[in-house]
Design a protein around this motif. Sequence first.
Motif, short mmCIF file in Angstrom:
data_model
loop_
_atom_site.label_atom_id
_atom_site.label_comp_id
_atom_site.label_asym_id
_atom_site.label_seq_id
_atom_site.Cartn_x
_atom_site.Cartn_y
_atom_site.Cartn_z
N PRO A 173 -8.82 -0.42 -51.60
CA PRO A 173 -8.35 0.59 -50.66
C PRO A 173 -7.27 0.12 -49.70
N ASP A 174 -7.22 -1.20 -49.39
CA ASP A 174 -6.30 -1.67 -48.35
C ASP A 174 -5.48 -2.89 -48.75
N VAL A 175 -5.81 -3.51 -49.87
CA VAL A 175 -5.05 -4.68 -50.32
C VAL A 175 -3.63 -4.23 -50.70
N GLY A 176 -2.63 -5.06 -50.40
CA GLY A 176 -1.28 -4.60 -50.72
C GLY A 176 -0.21 -5.66 -50.51
N GLY A 177 1.01 -5.25 -50.88
CA GLY A 177 2.17 -6.09 -50.68
C GLY A 177 2.47 -6.99 -51.85
N ALA A 178 3.03 -6.43 -52.92
CA ALA A 178 3.36 -7.26 -54.07
C ALA A 178 4.36 -8.34 -53.70
N ALA A 179 5.30 -8.03 -52.81
CA ALA A 179 6.26 -9.03 -52.34
C ALA A 179 5.78 -9.69 -51.06
N LEU A 180 5.50 -8.89 -50.02
CA LEU A 180 5.16 -9.42 -48.71
C LEU A 180 3.90 -8.76 -48.15
N ARG A 181 2.97 -9.56 -47.70
CA ARG A 181 1.83 -9.09 -46.92
C ARG A 181 1.86 -9.82 -45.59
N VAL A 182 1.86 -9.07 -44.48
CA VAL A 182 2.03 -9.68 -43.16
C VAL A 182 0.97 -9.15 -42.20
N LEU A 183 0.39 -10.08 -41.42
CA LEU A 183 -0.60 -9.76 -40.40
C LEU A 183 -0.26 -10.52 -39.12
N ASP A 184 -0.60 -9.98 -37.96
CA ASP A 184 -0.62 -10.71 -36.68
C ASP A 184 0.67 -11.44 -36.34
N GLN A 185 1.75 -10.71 -36.11
CA GLN A 185 2.98 -11.36 -35.65
C GLN A 185 2.93 -11.64 -34.14
N HIS A 186 3.55 -12.74 -33.71
CA HIS A 186 3.51 -13.17 -32.31
C HIS A 186 4.00 -12.08 -31.37
N ARG A 187 3.18 -11.75 -30.40
CA ARG A 187 3.47 -10.74 -29.38
C ARG A 187 3.87 -9.40 -30.00
N ASP A 188 3.36 -9.13 -31.20
CA ASP A 188 3.61 -7.87 -31.90
C ASP A 188 5.10 -7.61 -32.14
N ARG A 189 5.88 -8.68 -32.23
CA ARG A 189 7.30 -8.50 -32.53
C ARG A 189 7.47 -8.13 -34.00
N PRO A 190 8.53 -7.35 -34.30
CA PRO A 190 8.67 -6.88 -35.68
C PRO A 190 9.10 -7.96 -36.65
N VAL A 191 8.63 -7.84 -37.87
CA VAL A 191 9.22 -8.59 -38.98
C VAL A 191 10.62 -8.04 -39.20
N GLN A 192 11.61 -8.92 -39.34
CA GLN A 192 12.98 -8.50 -39.60
C GLN A 192 13.32 -8.77 -41.06
N VAL A 193 13.82 -7.74 -41.73
CA VAL A 193 14.29 -7.86 -43.12
C VAL A 193 15.73 -7.38 -43.14
N VAL A 194 16.65 -8.23 -43.57
CA VAL A 194 18.07 -7.93 -43.51
C VAL A 194 18.71 -8.22 -44.87
N ARG A 195 19.48 -7.27 -45.38
CA ARG A 195 20.27 -7.45 -46.61
C ARG A 195 19.42 -8.03 -47.75
N SER A 196 18.27 -7.45 -47.96
CA SER A 196 17.37 -7.96 -48.99
C SER A 196 16.99 -6.86 -49.97
N THR A 197 16.50 -7.26 -51.14
CA THR A 197 16.21 -6.34 -52.22
C THR A 197 14.80 -6.58 -52.75
N PHE A 198 14.10 -5.48 -53.01
CA PHE A 198 12.73 -5.52 -53.54
C PHE A 198 12.70 -4.68 -54.81
N ARG A 199 12.39 -5.31 -55.95
CA ARG A 199 12.43 -4.58 -57.22
C ARG A 199 11.18 -4.85 -58.04
N ARG A 200 10.70 -3.78 -58.67
CA ARG A 200 9.67 -3.83 -59.71
C ARG A 200 8.40 -4.56 -59.28
N GLY A 201 7.97 -4.36 -58.04
CA GLY A 201 6.69 -4.89 -57.60
C GLY A 201 5.56 -3.94 -57.98
N ARG A 202 4.38 -4.49 -58.19
CA ARG A 202 3.20 -3.71 -58.54
C ARG A 202 2.01 -4.22 -57.76
#
Length: 327
Positions: A173-202
């Motif tokens: 029900p909650d498992v996920g992120g074929a490429a990236l799974r992220v939890l608990d970033q410092h001071r709730d700052r956002p993960v930054q993704v720039v100029r990147s591509t995600f293809r054919r994940g399952r």
Amino acid sequence: MAAVGVTPAGSAAPTSAHHDRAPVTSSSARVVGDGSSTSCTSDAVVRAVRRGGVIRFDCGPRPVTIEMRRTAKVVNTSRRVVIDGGGLVTLSGMGQRRILYQNTCDPAQVWTTSHCDDQASPRLVLRGLTLARGDSTGQDLDGGGGGAVFVRGGRLKVVGSTFVGNRCDRVGPDVGGAALRVLDQHRDRPVQVVRSTFRRGRCSNGGAISSIGVSWRIEDSTFLGNRAIGRGANPARPGTPGGGSGGAIYLDGNLFTLSLVRTTVRGNVAREGGGAVFFVSNDRTGTMEVRGSRLVRNPSQGFETAGLPGIFFLGARLPTIVDSVLR
């Protein structure tokens, strides 16, 4: 159905974030390889990541694929780990294992503080790197997921990188992120993704990325052909294993944000909800914005929010959509 956002008078799109491009000298970088492709091995990558710092590659002038025979794990005493592939390096999990792992609350990687879920470091930066055929199926520590990369704690930034053909558990029900799974970033700052591509994940949920209670700012990036393949949603319907939401992006938790800026999300599929984006803020405090982006042909085979093709959204208010196409 199509929805096109119009910029309100006097408003402007946010400027791009800084991209961690401080100069790196040969003396300050840890180099994998001696100039030949055969010198760039899985063991060399694992050692370099364990030692931390800035990691570069000298594998010859041509693109090289390094088959990862072990997962490279960040040690929590590292302040900063920058893996810079220079646009030539692919790390492959060979369809057998997760590629990269960082977890500040895993004692095996050195437990450095009593507030492991909010420590400032390590800061993991992935730059000019391809991560392919990672697979975290069966890895259940901290909920599993993260076929290519799992990060809990510290910070994560991804610049100019490609994720292709990664996998995680097919149901749940909650498992996920074929490429990236992220939890608990410092001071709730956002993960930054720039100029990147995600293809054919399952994966069961989040064919590309997944998180709980984590904010994201995604700029100038592309999500193509990712799929959430679980069945039964979350919580799982009776008689089902659960999952199937967030063809490209699956975000759950309480207070968090998602910003999609100049980003294309196309041809992703959710067996349940949110072919492009599944966004559920349980306490209805989370917010989402889409600016200068295209979200097209992302079927939600089970459910989505009326007027938001490809999106299932529960938050503080409807997403802000500016100069964008949803179709």
